[in-house]
Scaffold this motif. Structure first.
Motif, PDB file in Angstrom:
ATOM      1  N   HIS A 283       0.834  -1.197   0.000  1.00 49.57           N
ATOM      2  CA  HIS A 283       0.000   0.000   0.000  1.00 49.57           C
ATOM      3  C   HIS A 283       0.870   1.249   0.000  1.00 49.57           C
ATOM      4  O   HIS A 283       1.834   1.351   0.752  1.00 49.57           O
ATOM      5  CB  HIS A 283      -0.910   0.013   1.231  1.00 49.57           C
ATOM      6  CG  HIS A 283      -1.665  -1.266   1.417  1.00 49.57           C
ATOM      7  ND1 HIS A 283      -2.722  -1.614   0.625  1.00 49.57           N
ATOM      8  CD2 HIS A 283      -1.497  -2.293   2.298  1.00 49.57           C
ATOM      9  CE1 HIS A 283      -3.185  -2.804   1.004  1.00 49.57           C
ATOM     10  NE2 HIS A 283      -2.449  -3.224   2.015  1.00 49.57           N
ATOM     11  N   LEU A 286      -2.832   4.768   3.473  1.00 48.63           N
ATOM     12  CA  LEU A 286      -3.797   4.067   4.323  1.00 48.63           C
ATOM     13  C   LEU A 286      -4.947   4.999   4.650  1.00 48.63           C
ATOM     14  O   LEU A 286      -4.762   6.218   4.781  1.00 48.63           O
ATOM     15  CB  LEU A 286      -3.136   3.609   5.631  1.00 48.63           C
ATOM     16  CG  LEU A 286      -2.293   2.344   5.604  1.00 48.63           C
ATOM     17  CD1 LEU A 286      -1.744   2.061   6.998  1.00 48.63           C
ATOM     18  CD2 LEU A 286      -3.107   1.151   5.118  1.00 48.63           C
ATOM     19  N   ASP A 287      -6.119   4.410   4.810  1.00 47.66           N
ATOM     20  CA  ASP A 287      -7.262   5.185   5.266  1.00 47.66           C
ATOM     21  C   ASP A 287      -6.969   5.740   6.655  1.00 47.66           C
ATOM     22  O   ASP A 287      -6.491   5.023   7.537  1.00 47.66           O
ATOM     23  CB  ASP A 287      -8.505   4.303   5.291  1.00 47.66           C
ATOM     24  CG  ASP A 287      -9.770   5.105   5.523  1.00 47.66           C
ATOM     25  OD1 ASP A 287      -9.931   5.639   6.647  1.00 47.66           O
ATOM     26  OD2 ASP A 287     -10.604   5.197   4.600  1.00 47.66           O
ATOM     27  N   GLN A 351     -12.821  10.160   1.088  1.00 46.21           N
ATOM     28  CA  GLN A 351     -11.924   9.279   1.818  1.00 46.21           C
ATOM     29  C   GLN A 351     -10.641  10.039   2.139  1.00 46.21           C
ATOM     30  O   GLN A 351     -10.023  10.637   1.258  1.00 46.21           O
ATOM     31  CB  GLN A 351     -11.591   8.029   1.010  1.00 46.21           C
ATOM     32  CG  GLN A 351     -10.720   7.031   1.762  1.00 46.21           C
ATOM     33  CD  GLN A 351     -10.327   5.851   0.902  1.00 46.21           C
ATOM     34  OE1 GLN A 351     -10.275   5.947  -0.320  1.00 46.21           O
ATOM     35  NE2 GLN A 351     -10.058   4.721   1.535  1.00 46.21           N
ATOM     36  N   LEU A 353      -6.858   9.847   3.244  1.00 48.05           N
ATOM     37  CA  LEU A 353      -5.748   8.899   3.241  1.00 48.05           C
ATOM     38  C   LEU A 353      -4.517   9.543   3.855  1.00 48.05           C
ATOM     39  O   LEU A 353      -4.317  10.760   3.764  1.00 48.05           O
ATOM     40  CB  LEU A 353      -5.428   8.449   1.819  1.00 48.05           C
ATOM     41  CG  LEU A 353      -6.523   7.727   1.045  1.00 48.05           C
ATOM     42  CD1 LEU A 353      -6.052   7.416  -0.368  1.00 48.05           C
ATOM     43  CD2 LEU A 353      -6.935   6.436   1.747  1.00 48.05           C
ATOM     44  N   GLU A 755      -7.450  -5.464  -3.521  1.00 50.93           N
ATOM     45  CA  GLU A 755      -6.849  -4.211  -3.948  1.00 50.93           C
ATOM     46  C   GLU A 755      -5.837  -3.698  -2.930  1.00 50.93           C
ATOM     47  O   GLU A 755      -6.077  -3.755  -1.735  1.00 50.93           O
ATOM     48  CB  GLU A 755      -7.935  -3.155  -4.148  1.00 50.93           C
ATOM     49  CG  GLU A 755      -8.976  -3.524  -5.191  1.00 50.93           C
ATOM     50  CD  GLU A 755      -8.440  -3.459  -6.599  1.00 50.93           C
ATOM     51  OE1 GLU A 755      -7.469  -2.706  -6.814  1.00 50.93           O
ATOM     52  OE2 GLU A 755      -8.969  -4.165  -7.467  1.00 50.93           O
ATOM     53  N   ARG A 756      -4.737  -3.183  -3.433  1.00 50.73           N
ATOM     54  CA  ARG A 756      -3.837  -2.411  -2.594  1.00 50.73           C
ATOM     55  C   ARG A 756      -4.352  -0.963  -2.572  1.00 50.73           C
ATOM     56  O   ARG A 756      -4.905  -0.475  -3.559  1.00 50.73           O
ATOM     57  CB  ARG A 756      -2.417  -2.432  -3.155  1.00 50.73           C
ATOM     58  CG  ARG A 756      -1.797  -3.827  -3.222  1.00 50.73           C
ATOM     59  CD  ARG A 756      -0.369  -3.734  -3.745  1.00 50.73           C
ATOM     60  NE  ARG A 756       0.235  -5.061  -3.856  1.00 50.73           N
ATOM     61  CZ  ARG A 756       1.509  -5.270  -4.149  1.00 50.73           C
ATOM     62  NH1 ARG A 756       2.317  -4.236  -4.367  1.00 50.73           N
ATOM     63  NH2 ARG A 756       1.997  -6.492  -4.228  1.00 50.73           N
ATOM     64  N   THR A 757      -4.152  -0.295  -1.475  1.00 53.24           N
ATOM     65  CA  THR A 757      -4.553   1.108  -1.380  1.00 53.24           C
ATOM     66  C   THR A 757      -3.464   1.975  -1.994  1.00 53.24           C
ATOM     67  O   THR A 757      -2.351   2.047  -1.473  1.00 53.24           O
ATOM     68  CB  THR A 757      -4.785   1.513   0.087  1.00 53.24           C
ATOM     69  OG1 THR A 757      -5.762   0.654   0.660  1.00 53.24           O
ATOM     70  CG2 THR A 757      -5.278   2.950   0.166  1.00 53.24           C
ATOM     71  N   THR A 758      -3.786   2.597  -3.115  1.00 56.26           N
ATOM     72  CA  THR A 758      -2.838   3.462  -3.816  1.00 56.26           C
ATOM     73  C   THR A 758      -3.573   4.713  -4.288  1.00 56.26           C
ATOM     74  O   THR A 758      -4.796   4.785  -4.292  1.00 56.26           O
ATOM     75  CB  THR A 758      -2.230   2.752  -5.040  1.00 56.26           C
ATOM     76  OG1 THR A 758      -3.257   2.530  -6.017  1.00 56.26           O
ATOM     77  CG2 THR A 758      -1.608   1.414  -4.647  1.00 56.26           C
ATOM     78  N   ARG A 759      -2.822   5.694  -4.726  1.00 61.57           N
ATOM     79  CA  ARG A 759      -3.394   6.942  -5.223  1.00 61.57           C
ATOM     80  C   ARG A 759      -3.157   7.147  -6.709  1.00 61.57           C
ATOM     81  O   ARG A 759      -3.611   8.135  -7.282  1.00 61.57           O
ATOM     82  CB  ARG A 759      -2.796   8.133  -4.463  1.00 61.57           C
ATOM     83  CG  ARG A 759      -3.086   8.131  -2.986  1.00 61.57           C
ATOM     84  CD  ARG A 759      -2.378   9.283  -2.276  1.00 61.57           C
ATOM     85  NE  ARG A 759      -2.633  10.547  -2.913  1.00 61.57           N
ATOM     86  CZ  ARG A 759      -1.691  11.295  -3.523  1.00 61.57           C
ATOM     87  NH1 ARG A 759      -0.434  10.882  -3.569  1.00 61.57           N
ATOM     88  NH2 ARG A 759      -2.004  12.445  -4.081  1.00 61.57           N
TER      89      ARG A 759
END
Length: 774
Positions: A283, A286-287, A351, A353, A755-759
């Motif tokens: 990731h 992160l949220d 959201q 992050l 899913e990985r958390t990405t931007r």
């Protein structure tokens, strides 16, 4: 905490790399053995809450695979890496040339970050009047100022011919011979003064931490490490492998009653540690709510304030994904105003992050660079004749699409790799400087064979380090008109940012790979984000993988584990009852059955299993296979001439090889025909036996035969991407040592990659790319 070489984010006891840099075990007092925490698989949801206690962790953090915990016990050799790593670069000693490639990659990444930081600082700085102008506007301002100052008469600017616009980069009329790469420079080792080490050792001893952490601490914190640790003991979390419990014990020993769970130094360090841990899982962000929850589980009384303070101190950056409610959204018709005032209006939630600056900068730089490639290349290139001569319809489509776009995403299985090869050959036939880059040396050889020209294929690491490829042009960019990157799912965001930054305006980039395989070792999911964003044309291959193995793997890719007709025993299932039987049958297959039935020698058969630890992990399998295939005393640091090994020169890169000999310089290997010398101090941390590998180590490579071992305790570590990757490594034969019963079809059908958390995806979607096709 660092991701371990050769692997991608994973959990304990599974596909974990074995060259950890965690410190050795110490006694129960103070910080205990600082074993690196486990990291869940990239195919599983991020978990930023506390991991199991190190004493329960089967293995060190997996730089390759996530969420695939087999519950197997840990091995002690993974707990002693810090001291070996600390000795890897003695003061005043220059590292061996074989290490320079990995260090050159890191240097390139540092240079990119510095360039991005400078660019952002320039944007944030106050702009002097007129300095934001360019082109004609800037000329006009200069003229006005010249007239006002009396430097020039106003008539001097009348009847002035318009300047001819300069072209970005003229296209070459014909293919130019590749420029020889400059000799690879051996970087100077960073020296650590004895005084700094002694000072850090004194602080560590005072805090009850092992002295073996001294050199890693200086490496992470610099020459002022002792002062930093004394003023902020939680900076110990910056050292690879140290866990919050150990840092808390260290802080209590140094600060006594002056420290507490809500100490600002502690909460800031915890936020950074959580984000670093998430990066091991793949990731890039992160949220914020997940971070607050994890802080609360770490006894932080006010997680909101802790997160806010960490952002203000620059530990983390904050981002908002989604649209803020606007006045237009809230507006309603006059007759419905009263009813709508209290009504719930469905809007996309915003959201929040949190991310580390290194990944934020890399994603933003990568998005800008990809948009530049999309918009800067020539769109009217005529490659129709080359497309007509392509070996198949999918190859022809890829050639036509690349002719009209600066960025193209191409997806397909193993057989589809012939299409990028056809594109490279066609582009070179048109006089363009075209090149293909692969994840592994094995992939490079296969690409060179497909194009028929060894000069058309390089490894990605070799290209970025300058050891392979055409070198750089006068502007410092890669001297290429077309770059095709195969094994694109293995690209992490930092490596991709460095690569795109090195491409000149007008160059074309094709990202090609199989979306079903395991993801990259580093943070990010570049290929998946490019596909999902529709920021460029996409070509999906219609070339199926042939034979029973291809049919089996294709079914797995869509969640179906089908029985296939294998008249030539291309696919064989070997049921086993327990791990001991799994090891026995694996050795039997590699040493006897496969050579006898298919004529494939043992050195061309690769064993792949879920984890490194346990009774049927890579360590146990390698030990058994060595006893059978190449017994010996291990007189060279546990290795003998003829041993199959895997060398990990940098995180995420696993290079198979064979031991030749050893001398005062180090362990000599033959890695696919390339001689490599591993210094003695690096052998323990970067070389392992390689008869058996993890699926992540095997990604991007193929062998004539593969034996996939699935012991009973591996059930929790299975996922569709893992099975898809492992089963696809054999070209002619696949044996499955099967001891997981229904867990295998369940994993294929029900455990897809998460899913990985990405931007990167929203950044690509937000960029103006008018010429990109959706």
């Amino acid at each position: 905490m660092t991701a371990l070489p050769g692997e991608t984010p994973g959990t304990v006891g599974t596909d974990t790399p074995q060259d950890t840099v965690s410190p050795p075990e110490t006694g129960a007092e103070g910080p205990e053995h600082a074993e690196a925490p486990d990291a869940s698989d990239a195919s599983h949801a991020p978990d930023v809450s506390d991991a199991p206690d190190p004493s329960d962790a089967p293995d060190a953090p997996d730089a390759s695979e996530g969420g695939e915990s087999s519950g197997t016990p840990a091995d002690e050799d993974d707990n002693a890496g810090a001291e070996a790593a600390a000795d890897a670069a003695p003061a005043g000693a220059a590292p061996a040339a074989e290490l320079s490639e990995a260090q050159a990659e890191l240097a390139a990444q540092r240079e990119l970050r510095e360039r991005i930081e400078k660019r952002k600082a320039e944007k944030a700085a106050p702009i002097a009047a007129g300095t934001g102008l360019s082109g004609t506007a800037a000329d006009l301002l200069a003229a006005v100022r010249a007239v006002e100052s009396g430097e020039k008469a106003g008539t001097a600017f009348f009847d002035r011919p318009a300047a001819t616009p300069a072209s970005r980069r003229p296209a070459p009329a014909a293919a130019q011979p590749p420029r020889a790469a400059a000799p690879e420079a051996v970087p100077t080792a960073r020296t650590t003064t004895p005084e700094a080490l002694d000072a850090v050792r004194a602080v560590l001893t005072e805090g009850g931490a092992p002295e073996a952490l001294a050199r890693p601490a200086v490496g992470a914190l610099g020459e002022q490490a002792a002062e930093l640790l004394r003023s902020d003991p939680w900076q110990l979390l910056s050292v690879p492998g140290v866990r919050p419990e150990q840092a808390d014990g260290f802080a209590r020993a140094l600060l006594g009653a002056d420290c507490g769970p809500d100490d600002g130094r502690r909460t800031a360090a915890l936020v950074g540690w959580l984000l670093e841990r998430a990066a091991l899982q793949g990731h890039t962000a992160l949220d914020a709510e997940a971070v607050r929850t994890a802080l609360a589980e770490r006894a932080v009384g006010d997680p909101d304030t802790a997160v806010r303070d960490a952002v203000e101190e620059g530990v983390a950056l904050v981002f908002q994904e989604g649209d803020e409610p606007s006045a237009d959204d809230a507006g309603t018709a006059d007759g419905e105003a009263d009813e709508a005032e209290n009504a719930d209006v469905a809007r996309e939630p915003v959201q929040v992050l949190l991310g580390l600056d290194r990944y934020a900068l890399a994603e933003e730089s990568l998005a800008d660079g990809l948009a530049r490639l999309v918009n800067a290349c020539e769109k009217a290139a005529d490659w129709a004749e080359a497309a007509a001569a392509a070996p198949g319809p999918s190859a022809a489509e890829l050639i036509r699409t690349t002719a009209a776009a600066g960025l193209v995403a191409h997806s397909g299985g193993e057989a589809a790799r012939a299409e990028p090869a056809a594109l490279i050959a066609a582009a070179r036939g048109l006089g363009l400087r075209a090149l293909g880059a692969t994840h592994s040396e094995d992939g490079r050889r296969r690409l060179a064979a497909a194009t028929g020209d060894p000069d058309t294929a390089v490894t990605l690491s070799g290209l970025l380090s300058g050891a392979q490829g055409p070198g750089r042009d006068e502007d410092g960019a890669l001297a290429l008109d077309l770059l095709v990157v195969l094994d694109a799912p293995q690209l992490d965001v930092e490596g991709a940012a460095v690569l795109v930054e090195a491409l000149a305006d007008g160059a074309r980039l094709v990202l090609s790979g199989d979306p079903g395989v395991l993801g990259s070792a580093g943070a990010g999911r570049v290929f998946a984000d490019v596909l999902a964003s529709h920021a460029c044309p996409q070509v999906v291959s219609r070339t199926p993988d042939p034979g029973p193995i291809g049919e089996l793997v294709s079914g797995i890719g869509i969640g179906e584990l089908n029985q296939v007709d294998a008249p030539g025993k291309e696919v064989v299932i070997v049921p086993v009852r327990d791990a001991g039987e799994a090891v026995h049958r694996t050795v039997q297959l590699v040493a006897d059955s496969v050579p006898r039935a298919f004529g494939i020698p043992a050195e061309e058969t690769q064993v792949i299993t879920v984890g490194h630890g346990g009774a049927a992990g890579t360590r146990a399998l390698n030990e058994a296979l060595k006893q059978r295939l190449n017994p010996g005393p291990g007189r060279f640091g546990g290795f003998d001439p003829g041993d199959r090994v895997v060398h990990v020169p940098a995180p995420g890169r696993a290079v198979p090889g064979v031991v030749l000999s050893a001398d005062a310089e180090g362990l000599r290997l033959d890695c696919g025909g390339v001689p490599v010398v591993v210094p003695q101090e690096r052998v323990e941390s970067s070389v392992r036996h390689g008869w058996a590998l993890s699926a992540h180590q095997a990604a991007g490579m193929r062998w004539p035969a593969a034996v996939v071992v699935l012991p009973g305790d591996a059930a929790q570590g299975l996922s569709r991407p893992w099975v898809y990757t492992a089963f696809g490594r054999g070209e002619r034969h696949l044996s499955v040592v099967h001891g997981v019963d229904q867990a295998l079809p369940h994993a294929v059908a029900q455990v897809p990659a998460q899913e990985r958390t990405t931007r990167l995806r929203p950044l690509l979607e937000a960029l103006p790319t008018p010429d990109a096709a959706s």
